[in-house]
Design a protein around this motif. Structure first.
Motif, PDB file in Angstrom:
ATOM      1  N   ASP A  70      44.652  50.373  51.001  1.00 16.75           N
ATOM      2  CA  ASP A  70      43.876  49.308  50.366  1.00 16.75           C
ATOM      3  C   ASP A  70      44.721  48.046  50.462  1.00 16.75           C
ATOM      4  O   ASP A  70      45.640  47.848  49.709  1.00 16.75           O
ATOM      5  CB  ASP A  70      43.589  49.661  48.910  1.00 16.75           C
ATOM      6  CG  ASP A  70      42.704  48.610  48.243  1.00 16.75           C
ATOM      7  OD1 ASP A  70      42.192  48.907  47.172  1.00 16.75           O
ATOM      8  OD2 ASP A  70      42.557  47.498  48.792  1.00 16.75           O
ATOM      9  N   GLN A  71      44.387  47.204  51.417  1.00 19.54           N
ATOM     10  CA  GLN A  71      45.246  46.067  51.724  1.00 19.54           C
ATOM     11  C   GLN A  71      45.375  45.082  50.566  1.00 19.54           C
ATOM     12  O   GLN A  71      46.365  44.372  50.447  1.00 19.54           O
ATOM     13  CB  GLN A  71      44.721  45.343  52.966  1.00 19.54           C
ATOM     14  CG  GLN A  71      44.824  46.178  54.243  1.00 19.54           C
ATOM     15  CD  GLN A  71      46.244  46.613  54.517  1.00 19.54           C
ATOM     16  OE1 GLN A  71      47.174  45.831  54.417  1.00 19.54           O
ATOM     17  NE2 GLN A  71      46.422  47.883  54.858  1.00 19.54           N
ATOM     18  N   SER A  72      44.374  45.062  49.672  1.00 19.50           N
ATOM     19  CA  SER A  72      44.446  44.102  48.567  1.00 19.50           C
ATOM     20  C   SER A  72      45.631  44.387  47.673  1.00 19.50           C
ATOM     21  O   SER A  72      46.197  43.480  47.075  1.00 19.50           O
ATOM     22  CB  SER A  72      43.149  44.150  47.745  1.00 19.50           C
ATOM     23  OG  SER A  72      43.016  45.393  47.090  1.00 19.50           O
ATOM     24  N   PHE A  73      46.031  45.652  47.576  1.00 20.36           N
ATOM     25  CA  PHE A  73      47.153  45.989  46.725  1.00 20.36           C
ATOM     26  C   PHE A  73      48.461  45.463  47.319  1.00 20.36           C
ATOM     27  O   PHE A  73      49.400  45.168  46.599  1.00 20.36           O
ATOM     28  CB  PHE A  73      47.239  47.510  46.549  1.00 20.36           C
ATOM     29  CG  PHE A  73      46.203  48.045  45.616  1.00 20.36           C
ATOM     30  CD1 PHE A  73      46.462  48.162  44.265  1.00 20.36           C
ATOM     31  CD2 PHE A  73      44.954  48.414  46.082  1.00 20.36           C
ATOM     32  CE1 PHE A  73      45.505  48.650  43.395  1.00 20.36           C
ATOM     33  CE2 PHE A  73      44.004  48.898  45.220  1.00 20.36           C
ATOM     34  CZ  PHE A  73      44.276  49.021  43.872  1.00 20.36           C
ATOM     35  N   ASN A  74      48.551  45.388  48.640  1.00 21.33           N
ATOM     36  CA  ASN A  74      49.763  44.917  49.289  1.00 21.33           C
ATOM     37  C   ASN A  74      49.977  43.419  49.078  1.00 21.33           C
ATOM     38  O   ASN A  74      51.018  42.882  49.422  1.00 21.33           O
ATOM     39  CB  ASN A  74      49.715  45.250  50.787  1.00 21.33           C
ATOM     40  CG  ASN A  74      49.651  46.743  51.017  1.00 21.33           C
ATOM     41  OD1 ASN A  74      50.171  47.518  50.217  1.00 21.33           O
ATOM     42  ND2 ASN A  74      49.016  47.158  52.104  1.00 21.33           N
ATOM     43  N   LYS A  75      49.000  42.737  48.537  1.00 24.09           N
ATOM     44  CA  LYS A  75      49.149  41.319  48.211  1.00 24.09           C
ATOM     45  C   LYS A  75      49.670  41.123  46.789  1.00 24.09           C
ATOM     46  O   LYS A  75      49.710  40.001  46.298  1.00 24.09           O
ATOM     47  CB  LYS A  75      47.786  40.615  48.369  1.00 24.09           C
ATOM     48  CG  LYS A  75      47.228  40.666  49.794  1.00 24.09           C
ATOM     49  CD  LYS A  75      45.844  40.043  49.840  1.00 24.09           C
ATOM     50  CE  LYS A  75      45.233  40.165  51.231  1.00 24.09           C
ATOM     51  NZ  LYS A  75      43.846  39.638  51.280  1.00 24.09           N
ATOM     52  N   HIS A  76      50.006  42.220  46.137  1.00 19.35           N
ATOM     53  CA  HIS A  76      50.586  42.172  44.782  1.00 19.35           C
ATOM     54  C   HIS A  76      49.629  41.541  43.779  1.00 19.35           C
ATOM     55  O   HIS A  76      50.059  40.809  42.897  1.00 19.35           O
ATOM     56  CB  HIS A  76      51.914  41.406  44.796  1.00 19.35           C
ATOM     57  CG  HIS A  76      52.792  41.719  45.960  1.00 19.35           C
ATOM     58  ND1 HIS A  76      53.439  40.754  46.690  1.00 19.35           N
ATOM     59  CD2 HIS A  76      53.130  42.899  46.527  1.00 19.35           C
ATOM     60  CE1 HIS A  76      54.128  41.311  47.660  1.00 19.35           C
ATOM     61  NE2 HIS A  76      53.965  42.617  47.587  1.00 19.35           N
ATOM     62  N   GLU A  77      48.314  41.792  43.941  1.00 19.16           N
ATOM     63  CA  GLU A  77      47.322  41.148  43.081  1.00 19.16           C
ATOM     64  C   GLU A  77      47.307  41.726  41.675  1.00 19.16           C
ATOM     65  O   GLU A  77      46.896  41.053  40.736  1.00 19.16           O
ATOM     66  CB  GLU A  77      45.931  41.269  43.695  1.00 19.16           C
ATOM     67  CG  GLU A  77      45.768  40.455  44.975  1.00 19.16           C
ATOM     68  CD  GLU A  77      44.408  40.622  45.598  1.00 19.16           C
ATOM     69  OE1 GLU A  77      43.679  41.543  45.160  1.00 19.16           O
ATOM     70  OE2 GLU A  77      44.069  39.858  46.507  1.00 19.16           O
ATOM     71  N   ARG A  78      47.727  42.973  41.525  1.00 22.00           N
ATOM     72  CA  ARG A  78      47.621  43.626  40.228  1.00 22.00           C
ATOM     73  C   ARG A  78      48.822  43.330  39.339  1.00 22.00           C
ATOM     74  O   ARG A  78      49.930  43.068  39.823  1.00 22.00           O
ATOM     75  CB  ARG A  78      47.498  45.137  40.413  1.00 22.00           C
ATOM     76  CG  ARG A  78      46.232  45.544  41.145  1.00 22.00           C
ATOM     77  CD  ARG A  78      45.237  46.165  40.197  1.00 22.00           C
ATOM     78  NE  ARG A  78      43.911  46.219  40.793  1.00 22.00           N
ATOM     79  CZ  ARG A  78      42.936  46.970  40.323  1.00 22.00           C
ATOM     80  NH1 ARG A  78      43.137  47.721  39.264  1.00 22.00           N
ATOM     81  NH2 ARG A  78      41.757  46.954  40.890  1.00 22.00           N
ATOM     82  N   VAL A  79      48.574  43.393  38.041  1.00 23.13           N
ATOM     83  CA  VAL A  79      49.650  43.314  37.050  1.00 23.13           C
ATOM     84  C   VAL A  79      49.512  44.553  36.170  1.00 23.13           C
ATOM     85  O   VAL A  79      48.552  44.681  35.403  1.00 23.13           O
ATOM     86  CB  VAL A  79      49.568  42.037  36.204  1.00 23.13           C
ATOM     87  CG1 VAL A  79      50.693  42.016  35.172  1.00 23.13           C
ATOM     88  CG2 VAL A  79      49.638  40.798  37.092  1.00 23.13           C
ATOM     89  N   ILE A  80      50.454  45.478  36.311  1.00 25.03           N
ATOM     90  CA  ILE A  80      50.408  46.754  35.614  1.00 25.03           C
ATOM     91  C   ILE A  80      51.559  46.824  34.613  1.00 25.03           C
ATOM     92  O   ILE A  80      52.704  46.508  34.947  1.00 25.03           O
ATOM     93  CB  ILE A  80      50.513  47.937  36.596  1.00 25.03           C
ATOM     94  CG1 ILE A  80      49.476  47.814  37.720  1.00 25.03           C
ATOM     95  CG2 ILE A  80      50.362  49.263  35.848  1.00 25.03           C
ATOM     96  CD1 ILE A  80      48.049  47.861  37.266  1.00 25.03           C
TER      97      ILE A  80
END
Length: 528
Positions: free
Chosen positions: A17-27
Motif C-alpha cells: 500500500d504505497q500510501s503508507f510509504n509516504k508516512h501519512e499515518r500518525v500512530i
C-alpha cells in the motif's frame, strides 16, 4: 498482554500500500506501566513504594519497578523471586476481573480521542490519530517528550510536523489516564504500528518517545536480533537460525526464495518487510468478544464432587461477565485438561446449544429465575463433562474452562458497544414510534462526519460498516461457497464445523457418480 509470547500475537498484515510509504499515518502505542501491579496499588495504596509481585499459580507474571530494581523479573518462579527479594509482597492475580475492568476504562478514555483504537491484551492499545492531526494549527509544532536520536534529515512529506502533533495528543491521553484513573503509561509515536510499538519501549516508565521517519532504519538495526521484532516468535526464529540468520542485517539481505522455502511466501514477505520497519497494517477497532469465558488450572482432582465445586465457582464468574456484557449467548462450551497415565495432558472441549433467558430488572444468575437457569446450566455442563471423561474408570483433570458464545450479531436497532456504527448512528427522534423498524431502515449514518475524515480513513470506515451489515443483507460478503441447494442464509448462520462438514460432503458427492442423499444436507435444504 503481559507475559504472552506467541508467534501470532503481533503478526502484521504488510500488504503493499504505497500510501503508507509516504508516512501519512500518525500512530500512537500506549503501554501501561506494570499493569497488574498498578491495578493492585490503586486498589491498595499501602502497597505503593514497596516491592510488589503479581502471582498466578507458582509464577510471578509481573512486578512493579521497585521489585525489578531488586532483581525480580517477569515470569520468574515465586521461589526464585523470593530468593532475589525476600521482602517481595505477592498479590494473587488469578482473578482477572479487576484487570479486565481497568482495561476497559483505559480503552474508553483512549476512544474519546479517536474512533480507531485497537487493544492488544489488557495493557496495550494502538490509536490512529491521523485524522486528528490534519489541519490543527493550534497544536504546537514541537515534539513533546523524547525523540529517538538527533536526525539531520527532514522528510519532505511533512510527517515531522504530523508526528509532533501526534506527540502532543499522546501526552494529553497519558495525562488524562493519570488524572482520571491513576494510571501511568508509556507511549510511542510513529508513522506505523510496528515502529510505534518499538519506540515506546526506549524510555520507561511513564515517558513517551517519538520516532521520525528518517530514523526508522536506525531503530530497527539497533534491535540487533530478529527475535526482537514483534511478530517474530520463537518458532519462526528457530527456522531463521537454521538458515544462519541471526541478525537484522542478515534478515534484510536474505534471498526471498530461501525464506519462502522455510516459512512460506506470506510469512517470508511479512518478516522481511518488518526487518525494514515496513508495516502497512491498519489500526482495527476492537469489537466485543465473540466468546466470554474463564479457565482454572489446579493440581489433579479425581472426584465428580470436586469437579462440581470447581464448575460452580467458574460458572458464577462467567455468568457475571455475561451479565455485564449484556448480550444473550446461544452456545455453551466446556474445556477439560485431563491427565493421562503416561503423565502427559490433553485438552478436550465439547459444546452445545443452550436457551439463555434473562429476566428484566434482575441479574442473570440471582433470584429464583436465575437460580433455576444456573441449575439447568450446571446439568448441561455435567453432561458435557461425561462426554469427555469416562467416570467409570480412573481419571484425573487439571483444568476446567467454561465459555459462552453464539452472541447475536450487531444488526440491532441500537449500535453495539465498541462498534464503528455507534459513531455515525443518528438517534431516533423522540416523536417517532418505538416500534422496531426493518433492518434496512434502522437509523442513518451522519454523512457530514464521514466527509471530515481523510479519504483513506473514510474508506476504512465505510468498509467497516459494510462488514457489519446483517447476514440477511444482500450486500453481505459470503465467506464460504454455499453447497448447492442449501439456503445461504441458513448456511451462513451454521457453526464453523457444520459448514466444513457440509462442504466436505459436497465435494465427495461431486466425485461420486451415485451417492445416497446426505441426511445433514437434506435437513438444511430450502423448502421447495
Amino acid at each position: 498482554m503481559e507475559g504472552e509470547d506467541e508467534d501470532h500475537e503481533f503478526l502484521f498484515n504488510t500488504s503493499a500500500d504505497q500510501s503508507f510509504n509516504k508516512h501519512e499515518r500518525v500512530i500512537i502505542h500506549i503501554d501501561i506501566d506494570c499493569f497488574y501491579a498498578q491495578v493492585e496499588m490503586i486498589l491498595n495504596p499501602s502497597l505503593r513504594g514497596k516491592p510488589l509481585g503479581i502471582k498466578q499459580k507458582n509464577i510471578v507474571v509481573t512486578c512493579n519497578y521497585e521489585a525489578r530494581a531488586l532483581g525480580v523479573e517477569k515470569l520468574m518462579t515465586i521461589k526464585s523471586a523470593l530468593e532475589k527479594c525476600p521482602s517481595l509482597i505477592l498479590a494473587n492475580g488469578e482473578d482477572l476481573k479487576k484487570y479486565r475492568e481497568m482495561s476497559e476504562k483505559i480503552y474508553q478514555v483512549l476512544q474519546s480521542y479517536s474512533l480507531f483504537v485497537e487493544k492488544l491484551g489488557f495493557d496495550e492499545n494502538f490509536i490512529d490519530v491521523t485524522h486528528k492531526v490534519v489541519k490543527c494549527p493550534e497544536v504546537p509544532q514541537v515534539i513533546t517528550g523524547h525523540t529517538f536520536q538527533d536526525s539531520d534529515g527532514i522528510c519532505a512529506c511533512g510527517c515531522t510536523e504530523r508526528l509532533a502533533q501526534g506527540s502532543f495528543i499522546a501526552q494529553k491521553m497519558r495525562d488524562r489516564l493519570r488524572d482520571e484513573l491513576g494510571i501511568t503509561s508509556c507511549a510511542g509515536i510513529a508513522f506505523n504500528k510496528l515502529l510505534a510499538k518499538l519506540i515506546g519501549t526506549t524510555h520507561k516508565p511513564n515517558q513517551q518517545t517519538t520516532l521520525l521517519s528518517t530514523s526508522s532504519l536506525s531503530l530497527i538495526k539497533s534491535l540487533k536480533h530478529p527475535r526482537n521484532i514483534p511478530g517474530i516468535g520463537s518458532a519462526i526464529n528457530r527456522k531463521l537460525e537454521a538458515l544462519g540468520i541471526d541478525t537484522i542485517e542478515k534478515l534484510q539481505s536474505a534471498e526471498i526464495f530461501k525464506l519462502t522455502e522455510a516459512l512460506g511466501a506470506k510469512i517470508a514477505n511479512q518478516i522481511q518487510q518488518l526487518s525494514f520497519g515496513i508495516d502497512n497494517s491498519h489500526v482495527k477497532i476492537t469489537d466485543r468478544p465473540k466468546s466470554i469465558g474463564a479457565e482454572d488450572g489446579f493440581t489433579p482432582i479425581r472426584s465428580e464432587v470436586e469437579v462440581q465445586k470447581k464448575l460452580t465457582c467458574l460458572l458464577d464468574r462467567v455468568l457475571e461477565l455475561v451479565e455485564k456484557d449484556g448480550r444473550k449467548p446461544s452456545q455453551l462450551k466446556l474445556t477439560v485438561r485431563k491427565l493421562h497415565p503416561s503423565s502427559h495432558s490433553v485438552r478436550e472441549s465439547r459444546q452445545t446449544t443452550i436457551e439463555y433467558a434473562t429476566e428484566t430488572g434482575s441479574s442473570t444468575h440471582q433470584g429464583p429465575g436465575g437460580e433455576k437457569q444456573k441449575v439447568k446450566l450446571m446439568t448441561t455442563l455435567k453432561n458435557l463433562f461425561e462426554k469427555i471423561i469416562d467416570c467409570d474408570v480412573s481419571w484425573q483433570v487439571t483444568l476446567l474452562g467454561i465459555s459462552f458464545s453464539g452472541f447475536p450479531s450487531s444488526n440491532s436497532a441500537s449500535p453495539v458497544k465498541n462498534s464503528i456504527n455507534k459513531y455515525f448512528h443518528l438517534k431516533a427522534s423522540s416523536s417517532r414510534s418505538e416500534e422496531p423498524q426493518p433492518p434496512a431502515k434502522r437509523g442513518r449514518f451522519d454523512e457530514s462526519v464521514l466527509q471530515e475524515l481523510p479519504p483513506d480513513i473514510r474508506q476504512e470506515v465505510l468498509q467497516d460498516m459494510q462488514n457489519q451489515l446483517p447476514s440477511s443483507d444482500a450486500q453481505k460478503p459470503t465467506d464460504f461457497n454455499c453447497p448447492k441447494g442449501i439456503d445461504p442464509l441458513v448456511f451462513y448462520e451454521l457453526p464453523m464445523e457444520i459448514r466444513e462438514e457440509l462442504l466436505a460432503e459436497e465435494r465427495m458427492k461431486k466425485q461420486t457418480i451415485k451417492r445416497k442423499p446426505n441426511n445433514l444436507l437434506q435437513y438444511f435444504r430450502k423448502a421447495s
